[in-house]
Structure formats: structure tokens, C-alpha cells
Design an enzyme around this catalytic site. Structure first.
Site, short mmCIF file in Angstrom:
data_model
loop_
_atom_site.label_atom_id
_atom_site.label_comp_id
_atom_site.label_asym_id
_atom_site.label_seq_id
_atom_site.Cartn_x
_atom_site.Cartn_y
_atom_site.Cartn_z
N ALA A 168 0.83 -1.22 0.00
CA ALA A 168 0.00 0.00 0.00
C ALA A 168 0.85 1.25 0.00
CB ALA A 168 -0.95 -0.01 1.20
N ASP A 169 1.98 1.22 0.70
CA ASP A 169 2.85 2.41 0.70
C ASP A 169 3.38 2.69 -0.70
OD1 ASP A 169 2.77 3.31 3.37
OD2 ASP A 169 4.18 1.77 4.00
#
Length: 395
Positions: A168-169
Site C-alpha cells: 500500500a505504501d
């Protein structure tokens, strides 16, 4: 290099850890000047992630490269005005504070537009600025679970597992940089301030293109399938004779026909559609696994490449750094830090372009290395004012 596409764009990075700082790093690699605000004592928490060398994170060399470091304690009453004076001199603000935190620090979008009426602001947060979860905290792993990625990662007999890296980052960092470009373009077309509200979970949800539409069509959840693909067979990781692993996804009819030919398995050609291959998945996967297991990795890679079959090794970091293709393209580079005298391996900017080059710029800065210069040149403060702010812990 003046010909880079974002030359002349100035970014204020008011964020920590990974996703939003990645967005500002990507902008910096293509010409933007990036000024990072950090806490005067601790700095970005990523500075302290192990492994440490001389008290500083090795990863910080990658995360902080190409940026200027300015220390401001956002908890201090005078910080908001100081940030505002910097905002007046920048084009884009990137932040990942929760909406309530931005309001408490008095550096939210409406606060900062008072200093720059055509400001572009990109806010990354766990759940976005709207909706009932807007002020919930969250990190990448929370977003991955919420967006459904974790639900479908792992093998059926075991609990869900995280991906090997906080996806997700990375995905949201790239999407936030894309959003910054959209907002900057819209600002330039209209002259109006732009706010891009990017939750950590939404780019992931968008990325999984089959996830929701399949549920909508069938009413069933896609469950964990390990390394298998619900829509493609063969598609797995297969172990070679010398103990390496090979990724081999036959994603098209053409690729399947090439694979059947190189395997000398004419009897498998009867499975001439993806539907048929999914129906006979167990047989097909077993035959491919046996084929791969009869070869060492490097000769097999040559055989498959000559046959036009898409396949690739499962690489470790050591494998990547030694790979001749990676070395030829410069995908991994050595960056020297003149401050420490240390040279570090790190990833190069991604992609090659005909009309311009990306660049890493200078090595990651020491905490607060650029505070005086930036406050003097952009905020218009005199040296005695900067000294006073330091003395009182504001910067």
C-alpha cells in the site's frame, strides 16, 4: 538539469515514513525541488529504522535522497505561520497527517491557501478526508487488509498473510505522485487551488481490477489460492533442479502454445482455451512442475527465452544486484554520501525517457541541514530570527 519536466516546481514534503514521502521523492527525481519538514529532535521516524549505521538508518539513504531537510516543531504555536511562509514559496504540499491533525496544527488546506491562493495539496491518509473512518489511524498493512489484498493473499488452508513488502505504501506513493501531476495540471489550467485526497486503501482497491466486478457478477468472494491465478493456468512458482524458483505464467493462448512446444508435450495442446486449462489445472500444473524440475535454472531460462516463453527467476536482493540486465540498465546504482564518506547501493529512478533524464540528486541530508538556508531564502527570515527560533525550540 534544467530540461527535466518538473524543473521549477517546488514541493513542501510535510509527511513521514513511506507513502507520501515516496510521492515527493518521485517528483524530485524528475526535477522538483523537495523541502522536507521534520521534527527538530527525532526527525522522520524512518531515520531510525534498523539496520543502523553510526546511529542512522541505512534505508534513510534511499528514503531521504534528493531532499532538503528543514526542522520545524509543528506542535509549537508559531509553527503554522512559519509553514505558511514556506507554502507561499512552493507549488505543492504533500502530507500524510490525518485530517484532524492538520486542523489542530492549523496547516490544513484552507489554512495554507491563505498563503498560496493557487496551492496544490496532496493529502495521503489511511481512509481519506471524508466518510465515517476519516480520522481513524492506519498504516499500509491496515490499508491492505481493508482493501481486500490481505484477504486473498496466502494459501487456502492457512490464515491470510501480508505481502512481503507493505504494498500500500508503494502503490499509494506512486498514485499520490500521479495525483499531484493531475492537480498541478488542473491548477495551471484554471488558476484555482487543488486538493487531492488520497486514502491508502483506494489505489490498492483500484489496482485489483477483478476483485469487485467478480463479486458483483457471481456474488462470491474470491478466496486465497496461494500462487495460483484464478483466471490463468499454468501460473505458479515452480522449483528447478538446482533448487531455484521460476515464475511461469502462460497468460495468453500464444504463450501456452509456445510452452507446450518447448515442453514437447503435444498431448497438452488439446486444452486449447483458458477455460479448458482451468478445468484441468491440476494435471497441467503437475506437468509444468515436472518439466521445470528436470532443468537447472539458467539453462532453462535460456531455453524458455529462445522459445519466446515469458518466465523469470525469483530473485533475492543479491540476485538483483548481480543480474547483468539490472547492471546494464543501471536499475541499481551506487550513491556516495560526502557527509559520511559511505557509498550505498540503492534503486535508481524507474524508467528511461527519450527527452529527459531522472536523477537521484544529492545524498540524504542530515537532520535540519537546510533549515537556515530555506528559512532565510524562502521565508525571508534574518539570521537573528532563525537563531531565536532555534533557541526556543520552534525549529
Amino acid at each position: 538539469m534544467a530540461n527535466r519536466p518538473l524543473s521549477g516546481v517546488r514541493v513542501l514534503d510535510m509527511s513521514t515514513i513511506l507513502a507520501a514521502p515516496l510521492a515527493s521523492s518521485l517528483l524530485g527525481e524528475f526535477g522538483a525541488e523537495v523541502i522536507k519538514i521534520e521534527h527538530p529532535v527525532m526527525g522522520d521516524p524512518a531515520r531510525h529504522y534498523p539496520p543502523l549505521e553510526d546511529g542512522e538508518s541505512a534505508a534513510w539513504a534511499m528514503l531521504g535522497r534528493g531532499k532538503r531537510s528543514v526542522t520545524i516543531d509543528l506542535h509549537h504555536d508559531e509553527a503554522a505561520e512559519l509553514v505558511g511562509r514556506l507554502v507561499a514559496a512552493v507549488d505543492i504540499v504533500v502530507t500524510n497527517f490525518r485530517p484532524a491533525t492538520l486542523r489542530r496544527f492549523r496547516v490544513d488546506f484552507d489554512d495554507l491557501r491563505a498563503y498560496r491562493p493557487d496551492l496544490v495539496m496532496v493529502q495521503v491518509s489511511a481512509f481519506g478526508r471524508t466518510g465515517p473512518y476519516a480520522d481513524r489511524p492506519g498504516f499500509a498493512r491496515v490499508a491492505e487488509a481493508f482493501a481486500g489484498l490481505t484477504y486473498r493473499t496466502g494459501v487456502p488452508e492457512w490464515p491470510p498473510v501480508f505481502a512481503g513488502y507493505p504494498v500500500a505504501d508503494g502503490v499509494t506513493g506512486i498514485y499520490a505522485a500521479f495525483a499531484a501531476m493531475l492537480a498541478l495540471r488542473q491548477r495551471d489550467l484554471t488558476g484555482q487551488a487543488q486538493l487531492a485526497d488520497i486514502p491508502l486503501y483506494e489505489p490498492l482497491l483500484r489496482m485489483m481490477e477483478d476483485f469487485i466486478v467478480e463479486y458483483g457478477a457471481t456474488g462470491e468472494n474470491r478466496e486465497r489460492q496461494g500462487n495460483q491465478n484464478p483466471h490463468i493456468s499454468p501460473n505458479d512458482l515452480y522449483r528447478t533442479r538446482d533448487g531455484r524458483w521460476l515464475a511461469l505464467p502462460a497468460s495468453t493462448e500464444q504463450m501456452w502454445r509456445r510452452l507446450v512446444k518447448v515442453m514437447d508435450a503435444a498431448d497438452l495442446a488439446v486444452h486449447d482455451s483458458m477455460t479448458a486449462r482451468l478445468e484441468h489445472r491440476d494435471e497441467i500444473e503437475a506437468r509444468v512442475a515436472a518439466f521445470v524440475a528436470a532443468h537447472d535454472l539458467e539453462p532453462l531460462m535460456s531455453l524458455l527465452a529462445d522459445a519466446g516463453v515469458a518466465a523469470g527467476p525469483v530473485n533475492s536482493a543479491a540476485d538483483i544486484c548481480a543480474d547483468p540486465h539490472v547492471r546494464a540498465r543501471g536499475s541499481v546504482v551506487e550513491v556516495r554520501d560526502d557527509r559520511t564518506g559511505r557509498t550505498r547501493l540503492m534503486q535508481a529512478p524507474a524508467g528511461r525517457f527519450s527527452g529527459f533524464d531522472a536523477t537521484i540528486g544529492h545524498a540524504a541530508p542530515a537532520l535540519g541541514a537546510d533549515t537556515a538556508d530555506v528559512l532565510r531564502d524562502l521565508a525571508g527570515l534574518a539570521e537573528p530570527e532563525i537563531h531565536d527560533l532555534r533557541h526556543r525550540g520552534v525549529v
